[in-house]
Structure formats: structure tokens, C-alpha cells
Design a protein around this motif. Sequence first.
Motif, short mmCIF file in Angstrom:
data_model
loop_
_atom_site.label_atom_id
_atom_site.label_comp_id
_atom_site.label_asym_id
_atom_site.label_seq_id
_atom_site.Cartn_x
_atom_site.Cartn_y
_atom_site.Cartn_z
N TYR A 3 -52.66 -40.49 -28.75
CA TYR A 3 -52.95 -39.84 -27.63
C TYR A 3 -53.97 -38.87 -27.64
CZ TYR A 3 -48.81 -42.40 -25.94
OH TYR A 3 -47.97 -43.62 -25.98
N LYS A 4 -54.64 -38.53 -26.53
CA LYS A 4 -55.42 -37.21 -26.46
C LYS A 4 -55.54 -36.80 -25.12
CE LYS A 4 -59.53 -40.00 -25.05
NZ LYS A 4 -60.99 -40.36 -25.27
N VAL A 5 -55.81 -35.57 -24.92
CA VAL A 5 -55.85 -34.71 -23.60
C VAL A 5 -57.13 -34.65 -23.16
CG1 VAL A 5 -55.48 -32.64 -22.33
CG2 VAL A 5 -53.86 -33.26 -24.06
N LEU A 6 -57.45 -35.33 -21.80
CA LEU A 6 -58.59 -35.28 -21.34
C LEU A 6 -58.94 -33.93 -20.81
CD1 LEU A 6 -58.68 -38.81 -19.48
CD2 LEU A 6 -59.62 -37.91 -21.71
N SER A 7 -59.86 -33.17 -21.04
CA SER A 7 -60.12 -31.91 -20.66
C SER A 7 -60.30 -31.39 -19.29
CB SER A 7 -60.97 -31.18 -21.58
OG SER A 7 -62.35 -31.87 -21.51
N ASP A 8 -60.92 -32.56 -18.74
CA ASP A 8 -61.42 -32.28 -17.20
C ASP A 8 -60.08 -32.59 -16.29
OD1 ASP A 8 -61.33 -35.12 -17.77
OD2 ASP A 8 -62.76 -35.43 -16.48
N SER A 9 -58.99 -33.11 -16.77
CA SER A 9 -58.00 -33.49 -15.94
C SER A 9 -56.82 -32.66 -15.99
CB SER A 9 -57.41 -34.72 -16.29
OG SER A 9 -58.20 -35.89 -15.67
N CYS A 10 -56.80 -31.82 -17.34
CA CYS A 10 -55.54 -30.91 -17.78
C CYS A 10 -55.57 -29.70 -16.85
CB CYS A 10 -55.67 -30.59 -19.07
SG CYS A 10 -54.47 -29.30 -19.95
N TRP A 33 -54.01 -29.37 -25.81
CA TRP A 33 -54.82 -30.17 -26.50
C TRP A 33 -53.72 -30.75 -27.79
CZ3 TRP A 33 -59.55 -31.68 -25.60
CH2 TRP A 33 -60.35 -30.97 -24.92
N ILE A 34 -53.89 -32.01 -27.95
CA ILE A 34 -52.94 -32.55 -29.02
C ILE A 34 -53.68 -32.62 -30.47
CG2 ILE A 34 -51.50 -34.42 -29.53
CD1 ILE A 34 -51.47 -35.22 -26.77
N ASP A 35 -52.86 -31.80 -31.40
CA ASP A 35 -53.22 -31.94 -32.62
C ASP A 35 -52.99 -33.22 -33.36
OD1 ASP A 35 -53.70 -31.58 -35.56
OD2 ASP A 35 -52.76 -29.48 -35.53
N GLU A 37 -53.10 -34.19 -36.38
CA GLU A 37 -52.55 -33.85 -37.56
C GLU A 37 -51.11 -33.86 -37.47
OE1 GLU A 37 -54.05 -34.17 -40.83
OE2 GLU A 37 -55.68 -34.71 -39.55
N LYS A 38 -50.47 -33.17 -36.39
CA LYS A 38 -49.08 -33.13 -36.22
C LYS A 38 -48.37 -34.27 -35.20
CE LYS A 38 -49.14 -28.36 -36.20
NZ LYS A 38 -48.62 -26.71 -35.67
N CYS A 39 -49.04 -34.73 -34.40
CA CYS A 39 -48.48 -35.85 -33.56
C CYS A 39 -48.09 -36.93 -33.97
CB CYS A 39 -49.97 -36.21 -32.54
SG CYS A 39 -49.09 -37.28 -31.27
N VAL A 40 -46.92 -37.48 -33.68
CA VAL A 40 -46.39 -38.54 -34.14
C VAL A 40 -46.15 -39.71 -33.15
CG1 VAL A 40 -44.69 -37.38 -35.81
CG2 VAL A 40 -44.14 -37.74 -33.40
N ASP A 41 -47.25 -39.70 -32.15
CA ASP A 41 -47.43 -40.48 -31.15
C ASP A 41 -46.04 -41.09 -30.65
OD1 ASP A 41 -50.07 -40.46 -31.66
OD2 ASP A 41 -49.91 -42.08 -33.28
N CYS A 42 -45.19 -40.39 -30.27
CA CYS A 42 -43.82 -40.74 -29.45
C CYS A 42 -44.18 -41.02 -28.12
CB CYS A 42 -42.94 -39.75 -29.61
SG CYS A 42 -43.15 -38.01 -29.06
N GLY A 43 -45.31 -40.22 -27.60
CA GLY A 43 -45.39 -40.40 -26.19
C GLY A 43 -44.67 -39.40 -25.14
N ALA A 53 -53.33 -36.41 -17.63
CA ALA A 53 -54.36 -35.97 -18.37
C ALA A 53 -54.22 -36.68 -20.00
CB ALA A 53 -54.44 -34.36 -18.42
N ILE A 54 -53.10 -37.00 -20.15
CA ILE A 54 -52.77 -37.33 -21.56
C ILE A 54 -52.99 -38.95 -21.48
CG2 ILE A 54 -51.18 -37.40 -23.57
CD1 ILE A 54 -49.99 -34.95 -22.15
N VAL A 55 -53.76 -39.27 -22.34
CA VAL A 55 -54.01 -40.93 -22.37
C VAL A 55 -54.20 -41.46 -23.85
CG1 VAL A 55 -55.31 -41.05 -20.20
CG2 VAL A 55 -56.52 -40.75 -22.26
N GLU A 56 -53.93 -42.77 -23.90
CA GLU A 56 -54.06 -43.59 -25.32
C GLU A 56 -55.45 -43.44 -25.49
OE1 GLU A 56 -52.26 -47.27 -26.25
OE2 GLU A 56 -50.88 -47.13 -24.75
#
Length: 57
Positions: A3-10, A33-35, A37-43, A53-56
Motif C-alpha cells: 500500500y502507498k499513500v497518495l500525497s495529494d489526497s492525504c 506515509w507508509i514505510d 520496510e515496516k509495512c506487513v500489508d495487512c490493509g 488516500a491509501i491505495v494498493e
Amino acid sequence: MSYKVLSDSCSNCAACDAECAVTAIVEKDGKRWIDPEKCVDCGACVGVCPTEAIVEG
């Protein structure tokens, strides 16, 4: 899947912070922002984001 955060929507509301069990969400330049390296993609953060703002990606 990651997942990533879209900066224009956050809106930097921080709703996602409380849902992240691995503290992968950080603030930078007035946005969250989602790091990857730490994210486990739990959603868990996706469902609480009021601006969708958070999308696949």
C-alpha cells in the motif's frame, strides 16, 4: 501487495496511525506515509482513511 499513500489526497488526519500494528506510518511534509520496510500489508489502515488516500500499489 503493498500500500502507498497518495500525497495529494492525504489530509494528515492520522486516523491510520492508530490502526497500524507495526507503526509503519510516519508523518513527512504534512502528510502520512507508509514505510515499506515496516509495512506487513495487512490493509487495516485502508478502511479508516476518510479521504481514501491509501491505495494498493
